[in-house]
Design a protein around this motif. Structure first.
Motif, PDB file in Angstrom:
ATOM      1  N   ILE A  56      21.344  44.779  52.654  1.00  0.00           N
ATOM      2  CA  ILE A  56      21.004  43.500  52.036  1.00  0.00           C
ATOM      3  C   ILE A  56      19.685  43.520  51.271  1.00  0.00           C
ATOM      4  O   ILE A  56      19.396  42.597  50.540  1.00  0.00           O
ATOM      5  CB  ILE A  56      20.978  42.350  53.067  1.00  0.00           C
ATOM      6  N   PHE A  57      18.879  44.567  51.445  1.00  0.00           N
ATOM      7  CA  PHE A  57      17.570  44.613  50.811  1.00  0.00           C
ATOM      8  C   PHE A  57      17.563  45.569  49.622  1.00  0.00           C
ATOM      9  O   PHE A  57      18.207  46.605  49.646  1.00  0.00           O
ATOM     10  CB  PHE A  57      16.494  45.071  51.807  1.00  0.00           C
ATOM     11  N   THR A  58      16.796  45.207  48.613  1.00  0.00           N
ATOM     12  CA  THR A  58      16.542  46.135  47.516  1.00  0.00           C
ATOM     13  C   THR A  58      15.297  46.940  47.872  1.00  0.00           C
ATOM     14  O   THR A  58      14.519  46.546  48.755  1.00  0.00           O
ATOM     15  CB  THR A  58      16.300  45.395  46.185  1.00  0.00           C
ATOM     16  N   SER A 101      18.238  36.573  58.571  1.00  0.00           N
ATOM     17  CA  SER A 101      19.692  36.671  58.700  1.00  0.00           C
ATOM     18  C   SER A 101      20.118  37.865  59.566  1.00  0.00           C
ATOM     19  O   SER A 101      21.269  37.947  59.979  1.00  0.00           O
ATOM     20  CB  SER A 101      20.351  36.773  57.315  1.00  0.00           C
ATOM     21  N   LEU A 102      19.184  38.787  59.826  1.00  0.00           N
ATOM     22  CA  LEU A 102      19.492  39.931  60.682  1.00  0.00           C
ATOM     23  C   LEU A 102      19.568  39.483  62.141  1.00  0.00           C
ATOM     24  O   LEU A 102      18.814  38.600  62.559  1.00  0.00           O
ATOM     25  CB  LEU A 102      18.402  40.999  60.550  1.00  0.00           C
ATOM     26  N   ASP A 103      20.467  40.094  62.906  1.00  0.00           N
ATOM     27  CA  ASP A 103      20.478  39.769  64.333  1.00  0.00           C
ATOM     28  C   ASP A 103      19.244  40.402  64.978  1.00  0.00           C
ATOM     29  O   ASP A 103      18.538  41.208  64.384  1.00  0.00           O
ATOM     30  CB  ASP A 103      21.789  40.207  65.002  1.00  0.00           C
ATOM     31  N   ILE A 113       9.539  47.363  49.646  1.00  0.00           N
ATOM     32  CA  ILE A 113       8.152  47.644  49.271  1.00  0.00           C
ATOM     33  C   ILE A 113       7.278  46.431  49.583  1.00  0.00           C
ATOM     34  O   ILE A 113       6.179  46.572  50.135  1.00  0.00           O
ATOM     35  CB  ILE A 113       8.048  48.051  47.787  1.00  0.00           C
ATOM     36  N   THR A 114       7.760  45.238  49.268  1.00  0.00           N
ATOM     37  CA  THR A 114       7.007  44.013  49.542  1.00  0.00           C
ATOM     38  C   THR A 114       6.730  43.865  51.037  1.00  0.00           C
ATOM     39  O   THR A 114       5.607  43.556  51.443  1.00  0.00           O
ATOM     40  CB  THR A 114       7.782  42.779  49.019  1.00  0.00           C
ATOM     41  N   ILE A 115       7.740  44.094  51.856  1.00  0.00           N
ATOM     42  CA  ILE A 115       7.586  43.969  53.314  1.00  0.00           C
ATOM     43  C   ILE A 115       6.605  45.015  53.834  1.00  0.00           C
ATOM     44  O   ILE A 115       5.675  44.693  54.591  1.00  0.00           O
ATOM     45  CB  ILE A 115       8.956  44.106  54.016  1.00  0.00           C
ATOM     46  N   VAL A 116       6.795  46.264  53.427  1.00  0.00           N
ATOM     47  CA  VAL A 116       5.939  47.345  53.925  1.00  0.00           C
ATOM     48  C   VAL A 116       4.491  47.141  53.484  1.00  0.00           C
ATOM     49  O   VAL A 116       3.563  47.334  54.283  1.00  0.00           O
ATOM     50  CB  VAL A 116       6.474  48.724  53.482  1.00  0.00           C
ATOM     51  N   PRO A 147       7.824  36.515  50.060  1.00  0.00           N
ATOM     52  CA  PRO A 147       8.569  35.420  49.430  1.00  0.00           C
ATOM     53  C   PRO A 147       9.720  34.923  50.321  1.00  0.00           C
ATOM     54  O   PRO A 147      10.315  35.690  51.078  1.00  0.00           O
ATOM     55  CB  PRO A 147       9.108  36.042  48.141  1.00  0.00           C
ATOM     56  N   LYS A 148      10.009  33.637  50.218  1.00  0.00           N
ATOM     57  CA  LYS A 148      11.042  33.009  51.039  1.00  0.00           C
ATOM     58  C   LYS A 148      12.407  33.702  50.961  1.00  0.00           C
ATOM     59  O   LYS A 148      13.047  33.895  51.986  1.00  0.00           O
ATOM     60  CB  LYS A 148      11.174  31.526  50.691  1.00  0.00           C
ATOM     61  N   PRO A 149      12.874  34.107  49.778  1.00  0.00           N
ATOM     62  CA  PRO A 149      14.187  34.773  49.744  1.00  0.00           C
ATOM     63  C   PRO A 149      14.235  36.055  50.588  1.00  0.00           C
ATOM     64  O   PRO A 149      15.243  36.348  51.228  1.00  0.00           O
ATOM     65  CB  PRO A 149      14.406  35.083  48.253  1.00  0.00           C
TER      66      PRO A 149
END
Length: 104
Positions: free
Chosen positions: A5-7, A48-50, A12-15, A39-41
């Motif tokens: 689900i991630f690009t 959405s991940l369990d 990169i943004t998360i890390v 960012p919210k998206p």
């Protein structure tokens, strides 16, 4: 199990946010336990991940962040190198969470 689900850009943004939290710990000696500043998206996708997938994903992102911390100085060339390294590590460690095609 929700995957792919991630690009790479989102990872990169998360890390990079996790790197900032590690840098705070390195500089000031306390952990920044606040929520991720993303960012919210992207946050919606994380939510959405369990529980198990979320913990696994964040754990692997944290491992990548620890490897990247030593090369992040804030200079443009170093930031580009950070992004390249995150991409390389994510394609190995987080391949099941990455979209097969960026435009999907």
């Amino acid at each position: 199990m929700k995957t792919d689900i991630f690009t790479i850009s989102e990872i990169i943004t998360i890390v990079m946010d996790l790197v900032d939290k590690l840098k705070t710990y390195e500089l000031y000696g306390f952990e920044d336990e606040s929520e991720l500043h993303i960012p919210k998206p992207i946050n919606d996708k994380l939510e959405s991940l369990d529980f198990s997938d979320y913990n696994n994903f964040i754990s692997k992102c944290s491992e990548i962040a620890e490897e990247i911390l030593s090369i992040k100085t804030g200079e443009l060339n170093e930031l580009n190198y950070c992004h390249e390294q995150i991409t390389f590590l994510a394609e190995d460690m987080l391949k099941s969470y990455i979209r097969a095609h960026e435009g999907k």
